[in-house]
Write an enzyme that holds these catalytic residues in place. Structure first.
Site, PDB file in Angstrom:
ATOM      1  N   GLY A  58      -0.985   6.173  -2.715  1.00  0.00           N
ATOM      2  CA  GLY A  58      -1.548   7.491  -2.446  1.00  0.00           C
ATOM      3  C   GLY A  58      -0.822   8.256  -1.359  1.00  0.00           C
ATOM      4  O   GLY A  58      -1.292   9.297  -0.903  1.00  0.00           O
ATOM      5  N   GLU A  95      -2.503   4.933   7.332  1.00  0.00           N
ATOM      6  CA  GLU A  95      -3.247   3.707   7.034  1.00  0.00           C
ATOM      7  C   GLU A  95      -2.787   2.567   7.938  1.00  0.00           C
ATOM      8  O   GLU A  95      -3.605   1.810   8.478  1.00  0.00           O
ATOM      9  CB  GLU A  95      -3.044   3.323   5.561  1.00  0.00           C
ATOM     10  N   LYS A 135       0.844  -1.179   0.000  1.00  0.00           N
ATOM     11  CA  LYS A 135       0.000   0.000   0.000  1.00  0.00           C
ATOM     12  C   LYS A 135       0.888   1.239   0.000  1.00  0.00           C
ATOM     13  O   LYS A 135       2.076   1.139   0.242  1.00  0.00           O
ATOM     14  CB  LYS A 135      -0.925   0.004   1.239  1.00  0.00           C
TER      15      LYS A 135
END
EC number: 5.3.1.6
Length: 224
Positions: A101, A107, A98
């Site tokens: 972004g 996160e 991940k």
């Protein structure tokens, strides 16, 4: 189905999965990115069924608030049943990459607090071995060159993500040319480099459930 339609399908599947378990005291953790945005839009139709949300980025907080969903600081929340977010890659064991972004640190923090991490993605994100997508690493700016040299020693090819600052005021190095056969070990190794805030491997805390959008419908994979 288009990729956007697949994202919308898995977003709705996530809402359908969690909705029966929510009540007026429930707070939902929400990730960042285009698939998470689809989830926010689908969740907003049921905003009376839960209390509010914790956002993993300023962009997510703004989208939630735009739908009239209350956003709470994580430090004020004692219980987080669900965290829903997308991924750039997942393997069959639900280890993830991940951070495309640039929201990987927040996160990872919200995922660590939640009891159940539901990852939503289209079928293209499921891969045999992680690493075709460059691994994001959030770095304290003054440590950029030092961290890059250490990443080269680990076999990667780090590239500075020009013009990007995280919500924490740090920079991103994207590490190319990795074949990540032992994701938990590599996650630990990179995080041990002085100057690294965290990296985009979610292996020590991977997903519990992967909802995968395919042309034949949404597949559900669960961590072993």
């Amino acid at each position: 189905m288009t990729q956007d339609q697949l994202k919308q399908a898995v977003a709705q599947a996530a809402v359908d999965l969690i909705l029966p378990k929510l009540d007026d005291k429930s707070i939902v953790g929400v990730g960042t990115g285009s698939t998470a945005n689809c989830f926010i839009d689908a969740l907003a139709r049921h905003k009376g069924a839960f209390d509010g949300a914790v956002a993993s980025s300023e962009a997510t907080a703004a989208r939630l608030k735009g739908h009239g969903i209350p956003v709470y600081e994580l430090n004020t929340v004692s219980d987080l049943e669900f965290y829903i977010d997308g991924a750039d890659e997942s393997d069959a064991h639900l280890n993830l990459i991940k951070g495309g972004g640039a929201a990987l640190t927040r996160e990872k923090i919200v995922a660590a607090v939640a009891r159940t991490f539901i990852c939503i993605a289209d079928a293209s994100k499921l891969v045999p071995v992680l690493g075709a997508f460059p691994l994001p690493v959030e770095v304290i700016p003054m440590a950029r060159s030092h961290v890059a040299r250490q990443l080269v020693k680990l076999g990667g090819d780090p590239v500075y993500r020009e013009g990007v600052l995280t919500d924490n005021g740090n920079i991103i190095l994207d590490v190319y040319n990795l074949q990540i056969t032992h994701p938990m070990e590599l996650e630990s190794q990179i995080n041990a480099i002085v100057g690294v805030v965290t990296n985009g491997l979610f292996a020590a805390r991977g997903a519990d459930v992967l909802l995968l959008g395919t042309a034949d419908g949404v597949r559900t994979l669960r961590a072993e």
